[in-house]
Design a protein around this motif. Structure first.
Motif, PDB file in Angstrom:
ATOM      1  N   ASN A   1      -1.985   6.166   5.867  1.00 30.80           N
ATOM      2  CA  ASN A   1      -3.145   6.713   5.167  1.00 30.80           C
ATOM      3  C   ASN A   1      -4.618   5.750   5.831  1.00 30.80           C
ATOM      4  OD1 ASN A   1      -5.042   7.284   2.817  1.00 30.80           O
ATOM      5  ND2 ASN A   1      -3.202   8.235   2.357  1.00 30.80           N
TER       6      ASN A   1
ATOM      7  N   MET B   1       0.840  -1.114  -0.018  1.00 29.74           N
ATOM      8  CA  MET B   1       0.040  -0.046   0.028  1.00 29.74           C
ATOM      9  C   MET B   1       0.883   1.255   0.006  1.00 29.74           C
ATOM     10  SD  MET B   1      -3.224   0.732   2.620  1.00 29.74           S
ATOM     11  CE  MET B   1      -2.921   2.211   3.506  1.00 29.74           C
TER      12      MET B   1
ATOM     13  N   THR C   1      -0.349  -6.064   1.561  1.00 27.77           N
ATOM     14  CA  THR C   1      -0.513  -4.715   1.725  1.00 27.77           C
ATOM     15  C   THR C   1       0.569  -4.178   2.410  1.00 27.77           C
ATOM     16  OG1 THR C   1      -2.795  -5.502   2.099  1.00 27.77           O
ATOM     17  CG2 THR C   1      -2.412  -3.215   2.942  1.00 27.77           C
ATOM     18  N   ASP C   2       1.122  -4.356   3.386  1.00 27.37           N
ATOM     19  CA  ASP C   2       2.379  -4.123   3.859  1.00 27.37           C
ATOM     20  C   ASP C   2       3.603  -4.381   3.337  1.00 27.37           C
ATOM     21  OD1 ASP C   2       0.670  -3.153   5.905  1.00 27.37           O
ATOM     22  OD2 ASP C   2       0.714  -4.923   7.052  1.00 27.37           O
TER      23      ASP C   2
ATOM     24  N   ILE D   1       1.859   4.653   0.947  1.00 30.54           N
ATOM     25  CA  ILE D   1       1.893   5.238   2.134  1.00 30.54           C
ATOM     26  C   ILE D   1       1.184   6.578   2.007  1.00 30.54           C
ATOM     27  CG2 ILE D   1       4.340   5.442   2.316  1.00 30.54           C
ATOM     28  CD1 ILE D   1       4.027   6.122   5.401  1.00 30.54           C
ATOM     29  N   ASN D   2       1.332   7.221   0.924  1.00 29.87           N
ATOM     30  CA  ASN D   2       0.778   8.695   0.890  1.00 29.87           C
ATOM     31  C   ASN D   2      -0.762   8.515   0.333  1.00 29.87           C
ATOM     32  OD1 ASN D   2       3.821   9.300   0.978  1.00 29.87           O
ATOM     33  ND2 ASN D   2       2.899  11.234   0.816  1.00 29.87           N
ATOM     34  N   SER D   3      -0.831   7.929  -0.603  1.00 32.64           N
ATOM     35  CA  SER D   3      -2.147   7.668  -1.408  1.00 32.64           C
ATOM     36  C   SER D   3      -3.039   6.708  -0.731  1.00 32.64           C
ATOM     37  CB  SER D   3      -2.325   7.707  -2.958  1.00 32.64           C
ATOM     38  OG  SER D   3      -1.582   6.402  -3.158  1.00 32.64           O
ATOM     39  N   GLY D   4      -2.574   5.614  -0.271  1.00 32.50           N
ATOM     40  CA  GLY D   4      -3.191   4.560   0.174  1.00 32.50           C
ATOM     41  C   GLY D   4      -3.667   3.493  -1.068  1.00 32.50           C
ATOM     42  N   ALA D   5      -3.055   3.828  -1.949  1.00 39.91           N
ATOM     43  CA  ALA D   5      -3.389   3.090  -3.306  1.00 39.91           C
ATOM     44  C   ALA D   5      -2.634   1.829  -3.082  1.00 39.91           C
ATOM     45  CB  ALA D   5      -2.716   3.687  -4.584  1.00 39.91           C
ATOM     46  N   MET D   6      -2.984   0.633  -3.642  1.00 38.71           N
ATOM     47  CA  MET D   6      -2.440  -0.644  -3.719  1.00 38.71           C
ATOM     48  C   MET D   6      -1.541  -0.793  -5.032  1.00 38.71           C
ATOM     49  SD  MET D   6      -3.476  -2.405  -0.857  1.00 38.71           S
ATOM     50  CE  MET D   6      -4.510  -2.074   0.325  1.00 38.71           C
TER      51      MET D   6
ATOM     52  N   ALA E   1      -2.090  -5.324   6.682  1.00 37.69           N
ATOM     53  CA  ALA E   1      -3.171  -4.639   6.152  1.00 37.69           C
ATOM     54  C   ALA E   1      -4.041  -3.837   7.057  1.00 37.69           C
ATOM     55  CB  ALA E   1      -4.127  -5.430   5.119  1.00 37.69           C
ATOM     56  N   GLY E   2      -3.604  -3.233   8.072  1.00 35.96           N
ATOM     57  CA  GLY E   2      -4.228  -2.445   9.203  1.00 35.96           C
ATOM     58  C   GLY E   2      -4.818  -3.339   9.884  1.00 35.96           C
TER      59      GLY E   2
ATOM     60  N   SER F   1      -6.344  -6.192   9.080  1.00 35.73           N
ATOM     61  CA  SER F   1      -7.312  -6.854   8.166  1.00 35.73           C
ATOM     62  C   SER F   1      -7.251  -8.387   8.211  1.00 35.73           C
ATOM     63  CB  SER F   1      -7.819  -6.320   6.703  1.00 35.73           C
ATOM     64  OG  SER F   1      -8.131  -4.863   7.129  1.00 35.73           O
TER      65      SER F   1
ATOM     66  N   LEU G   1      -4.286  -9.456   0.191  1.00 35.11           N
ATOM     67  CA  LEU G   1      -4.348  -8.754   1.398  1.00 35.11           C
ATOM     68  C   LEU G   1      -3.058  -8.985   2.159  1.00 35.11           C
ATOM     69  CD1 LEU G   1      -6.609  -6.852   2.298  1.00 35.11           C
ATOM     70  CD2 LEU G   1      -7.372  -8.818   3.954  1.00 35.11           C
TER      71      LEU G   1
ATOM     72  N   GLN H   1      -9.549   6.613   0.714  1.00 35.22           N
ATOM     73  CA  GLN H   1      -9.621   5.323   0.402  1.00 35.22           C
ATOM     74  C   GLN H   1      -8.642   4.510  -0.188  1.00 35.22           C
ATOM     75  OE1 GLN H   1     -12.542   4.388  -2.878  1.00 35.22           O
ATOM     76  NE2 GLN H   1     -13.970   3.958  -1.041  1.00 35.22           N
ATOM     77  N   ALA H   2      -8.296   3.276   0.216  1.00 34.25           N
ATOM     78  CA  ALA H   2      -7.445   2.384  -0.336  1.00 34.25           C
ATOM     79  C   ALA H   2      -7.580   1.701  -1.627  1.00 34.25           C
ATOM     80  CB  ALA H   2      -6.610   1.647   0.771  1.00 34.25           C
ATOM     81  N   ASP H   3      -7.389   1.971  -2.601  1.00 38.91           N
ATOM     82  CA  ASP H   3      -7.947   1.222  -3.711  1.00 38.91           C
ATOM     83  C   ASP H   3      -6.841   0.170  -4.658  1.00 38.91           C
ATOM     84  OD1 ASP H   3      -9.129   4.306  -5.287  1.00 38.91           O
ATOM     85  OD2 ASP H   3      -7.045   3.453  -4.806  1.00 38.91           O
TER      86      ASP H   3
ATOM     87  N   PRO I   1       1.588  11.637   6.042  1.00 42.93           N
ATOM     88  CA  PRO I   1       1.566  10.054   6.636  1.00 42.93           C
ATOM     89  C   PRO I   1       2.957   9.469   7.092  1.00 42.93           C
ATOM     90  CG  PRO I   1       1.173   9.854   4.297  1.00 42.93           C
ATOM     91  CD  PRO I   1       1.466  11.297   4.434  1.00 42.93           C
TER      92      PRO I   1
ATOM     93  N   PHE J   1     -10.852   0.045   3.175  1.00 43.88           N
ATOM     94  CA  PHE J   1     -10.452  -1.172   2.248  1.00 43.88           C
ATOM     95  C   PHE J   1     -11.680  -1.492   1.555  1.00 43.88           C
ATOM     96  CE2 PHE J   1      -7.065  -1.449   5.445  1.00 43.88           C
ATOM     97  CZ  PHE J   1      -6.053  -1.473   4.831  1.00 43.88           C
TER      98      PHE J   1
END
Lengths: 502, 322
Positions: B160, A184, A201-202, A186-191, B71-72, B74, A198, B320-322, B183, B105
């Motif tokens: 985020n 993910m 993600t990190d 970190i700035n935009s949260g985009a994957m 994933a936070g 999840s 899942l 939003q995380a997409d 962030p 998410f």
């Protein structure tokens, strides 16, 4: 004088039978798990944490910290003997330690490792004792701009670290940088490149990349070509004389050790850099200033001494921001901080004045612990070297087992085990083509930090890139990085210019 | 958390405690796994381990803590949600895993409102809005005033779509100012940036911020919870300046959906006993965490209200995380 009375107070705390026993226990466990590939201090400390609930907080921390720095000693043992870094921060040690071991000087390499580690730690502990609060203040002035500049400098300085073809090293660094993007943003949260997993993600787990590309790949390589196994030659001579460095070695090694210590103490004190970065930087420094850089990667003793001094110094220095500001630099420190909080001690600016016995007791115990480790490691060298003679059909499955266990235990997730195995296959294919995994690790660790700090600096500067040149420390480091890129071009350019008139 | 509700909750949990105690003789006949969806050493981990200790004593069976981060939270939560609902696999849920993640998410594999059986409300804590001690911001008004300029002010977060990010976004929305999100992967490094003045402010757990406030390295300008903070009673709630600002971080024990009611009650009883233990009382007091005071029957409604509350903030902030 105050320092002396503080140290005396520390000795009072650390010299009790109970404290000494747990210090010894922590160091032993640390060395052991450090040497096992895949199982690092992080997992061990989280497992040991609940077991320390019944102990006095100081004693509990002495033991948990012992596991942490003990693992640095242990990690280099498997790096040197088997080319399998026990912990990521000792991966650099394998670059020259393993060739040394293969040329029959395993005992010598382990000896240098133990002594350099001890020097690095001891000096760094003294620095922590004398200047902890002051250093913490200076480290705070290090903004994301400077972090970015350090990362760039580190990346440029160390990108040819693998030995062999610089182009191949560079390709591997870039490959590492690309791997670092996964997860993910970190700035935009985009994957980014998580493909719906899942678990990604990190990002990809560092342990998986390191253990896969070094560990699994190395085992597969050995199994694929058993004839190249140099184990017979390696245990030829195990007398003490063969391990002890000659006077010539000593005069050649003390400066690299000191330089490694300096680099390690500085990098370690920065929250968010860590021992792995310190080891890479120290190795790169030695290679840059060496008269004959070609020796590196083929068994140069400095290539063991400097990064070992650095990663151990960094581990000790990492206690500075943790203890004096309550700011843990990396995951292991965060767990230790959590352990302190669970024991009812909250580290922060008032920790040193509120709990002097604990603070000074801890530092003195670190020093005692390193002494214990030195005397634990030296006599064991003869025994350890015999690990190499264990037949592959026994050793290899055991190592693979521990690697899988280690990958799993990071997040208790089977997904990571498969990732490790995939990287193992990839690492083997790359190794056969002469691509070394060390630069991958460098790109993988530094890349995300670099990106994070670059974007953070720009957000804070409201998008103005001149901030990197306005802040003096960052300008100097970026200037150095540019110089490092231009220097190798100097000769070809001069040659070209000379040719032109003719 | 009014006092009347407090009394109600205490008496209710006490009755439940008795009922569960009778049942507890048969239910746990093997160790229970408590999944903590965050790494060891995090505050959620610390809370979970202390609670697990107390629960083990009460239940006579070991409650094994297993960290499964990612994933936070999840990843670990999903593991529990898809486990058998026999009560032997439970999880420590948080404001993140049971409320915020749903709106952050889009592909979250579980629904906190229908896929979990809540067991017990463990505790909650407001966060402190802190600024560096060297900054010119003496009060919340100073900060908001500065945020009105085009340049605006910056705020650090733990990532985020985390509670610290959304708290900043809510303040930005309510004050209608220019607050820029910065962030940080780790809250500790973010706090360091606030201390040095690199970033202007941050919402942080009282436990890590308080000591630095006391030492004069940080200044606390506001409390995120409308009820204020127990460890920093002198700091005014942000709600006083911006009505509707009432955010708390919380922990809520839960299992998979469709857990038998008697099993859930037995576990609720064990958690209640654990919360009352000296170790937990001590730790909560030091960390500024208030003990959970919610009746068993209210838990579902609480989760729904939190999902909605954070969802609204996230939508307003378009995070939003997409």
């Amino acid at each position: 004088m105050e320092l002396l009375s503080n140290i005396a107070l520390g000795f009072e705390t650390a010299f009790t039978a109970e404290a000494l026993f747990y210090c010894f226990l922590g160091c032993c466990i640390g060395t052991f798990v450090g040497a096992l590939p895949g199982i690092g201090p992080m997992v061990t400390i989280s497992v040991a944490l609940p077991l320390t609930f019944g102990l006095d907080p100081t004693v509990a921390l002495i033991m948990l910290a012992g596991i942490f720095y003990g693992a640095q000693y242990g990690g280099s043992i498997s790096s040197i003997l088997l080319n399998l870094p026990g912990t990521a921060s000792t991966a650099v040690t394998a670059l020259d330690g393993y060739p040394l071991a293969q040329s029959g000087r395993a005992g010598f390499a382990l000896f240098i490792n133990a002594v350099a580690s001890f020097c690095g730690s001891s000096i760094s502990i003294l620095v922590v004792m004398a200047f902890a609060p002051a250093i913490a203040e200076i480290a705070l002035r290090f903004n994301s701009t400077e972090y970015f500049a350090v990362m760039v400098l580190g990346l440029v300085a160390a990108c040819t670290i693998g030995g062999g073809s610089p182009l191949k090293s560079l390709i591997m660094v870039v490959f590492g940088l690309i791997l670092g993007i996964v997860g993910m943003d970190i700035n935009s949260g985009a994957m980014r490149y998580t493909f719906g997993f899942l678990e990604l993600t990190d990002g990809i787990s560092l342990i998986s990349v390191a253990m896969g590309m070094f560990g699994v790949a190395e085992i597969v390589r050995k199994m694929a070509s058993p004839s190249t196994d140099g184990s017979r030659s390696m245990v030829r001579d195990l007398s003490l004389g063969s391990m002890l460095p000659s006077r010539k070695d000593l005069s050649r090694l003390w400066l690299p050790t000191l330089r490694g210590t300096a680099v390690g103490s500085m990098i370690g004190a920065l929250p968010g850099a860590g021992p792995t970065v310190a080891a890479f930087m120290a190795y790169a420094t030695e290679k840059k200033i060496a008269r004959d850089p070609a020796r590196f990667g083929r068994g140069a003793p400095e290539g063991v001494a400097a990064p070992e001094a650095a990663n151990n110094a960094a581990v000790q220095a990492a206690f500075i921001p943790t203890l004096s500001l309550g700011i843990p630099g990396d995951v292991v420190m965060a767990i230790l901080l959590g352990a302190m909080i669970m024991h009812g001690v909250v580290p922060g600016p008032q920790f040193i004045s509120n709990e002097p016995a604990m603070f000074w007791g801890l530092l003195v115990s670190f020093w005692l612990g390193n002494l214990i480790l030195l005397f634990l490691n030296l006599p064991l060298i003869g025994l350890l070297v015999k690990i190499i003679t264990v037949p592959g059909r026994i050793l290899h499955p055991v190592v693979i087992f521990f690697i899988c266990l280690g990958s799993y235990s990071v997040a208790n997730n089977v997904f990571d085990v498969f990732v490790t195995l995939i990287f193992g296959m990839l690492g083997y294919l790359l190794m056969r083509r002469g691509f070394h995994p060390a630069p991958v690790l460098l790109g993988f660790i530094l890349g995300p930090m670099m990106e994070e700090n670059l974007r953070r600096s720009l957000v804070i500067a409201r998008g103005d890139p001149s901030v990197f040149l306005e802040r003096p420390a960052s300008a100097v480091m970026l200037g150095l990085a540019v110089l490092l890129i231009l220097l190798p071009l100097r000769k070809p350019v001069i040659r070209m210019l000379n040719r032109k008139p003719g | 958390m009014t006092s009347i509700r407090n009394i109600l909750a205490v008496s209710l949990t006490a009755t439940l405690g008795l009922a569960g105690g009778a049942f507890a003789q048969s239910f746990p006949d093997k160790p229970i796994t408590m999944i903590v969806p965050f790494a060891a050493g995090t505050s959620t981990d610390t809370v979970s381990r202390l609670i697990a200790e107390g629960m083990s004593e009460e239940l006579g069976q070991t409650v094994v803590v297993e960290n499964r981060a990612g994933a936070g939270g999840s990843v670990g939560t999903q593991d529990v949600v898809s486990a058998d609902s026999d009560g032997y696999t439970i999880a420590m849920g948080t404001v993140g895993t049971l409320a915020i993640n749903k709106s952050i998410f889009p592909e979250l594999p579980y629904d906190p409102e229908s896929d979990v059986t809540p067991i017990a409300f463990v505790g909650y804590t407001p966060t402190l809005l802190v600024v560096g001690a060297d900054t010119e911001f003496e009060t919340l008004d100073d900060l908001v005033e500065a945020a009105k300029a085009d340049e605006g002010v910056t705020f650090a977060s733990t990532g985020n779509g985390t509670s610290t990010h959304l708290a900043g976004e809510l303040l930005k929305t309510l004050s209608d100012t220019n607050m820029i999100h910065v962030p940080f992967g780790s809250g500790a490094v973010g706090l360091a940036a606030v201390m040095s003045g690199e970033v202007d402010f941050m919402f942080n757990h009282p436990v890590s911020a308080k000591q630095n406030v006391d030492a004069g390295k940080l200044r606390a300008l506001g409390v995120s919870g409308a009820a204020g903070s127990e460890v920093a009673p002198e700091v005014p709630p942000i709600n006083e300046s911006f009505e509707g600002f009432d955010l708390i971080a919380w922990w809520l024990m839960h299992g998979p959906a469709d857990m038998p009611a008697d099993v859930a009650e037995a576990l609720n009883n064990a958690v209640t006993t654990a919360i009352a233990s000296d170790a937990v009382t001590d730790y909560f007091a030091k960390s500024g965490i208030s003990k959970g005071d919610m009746a068993f029957g209210e838990l579902n409604a609480f989760i729904s209200s939190e999902v909605k509350k954070w969802g609204d903030i996230a939508n307003a902030a378009n995070a939003q995380a997409d």
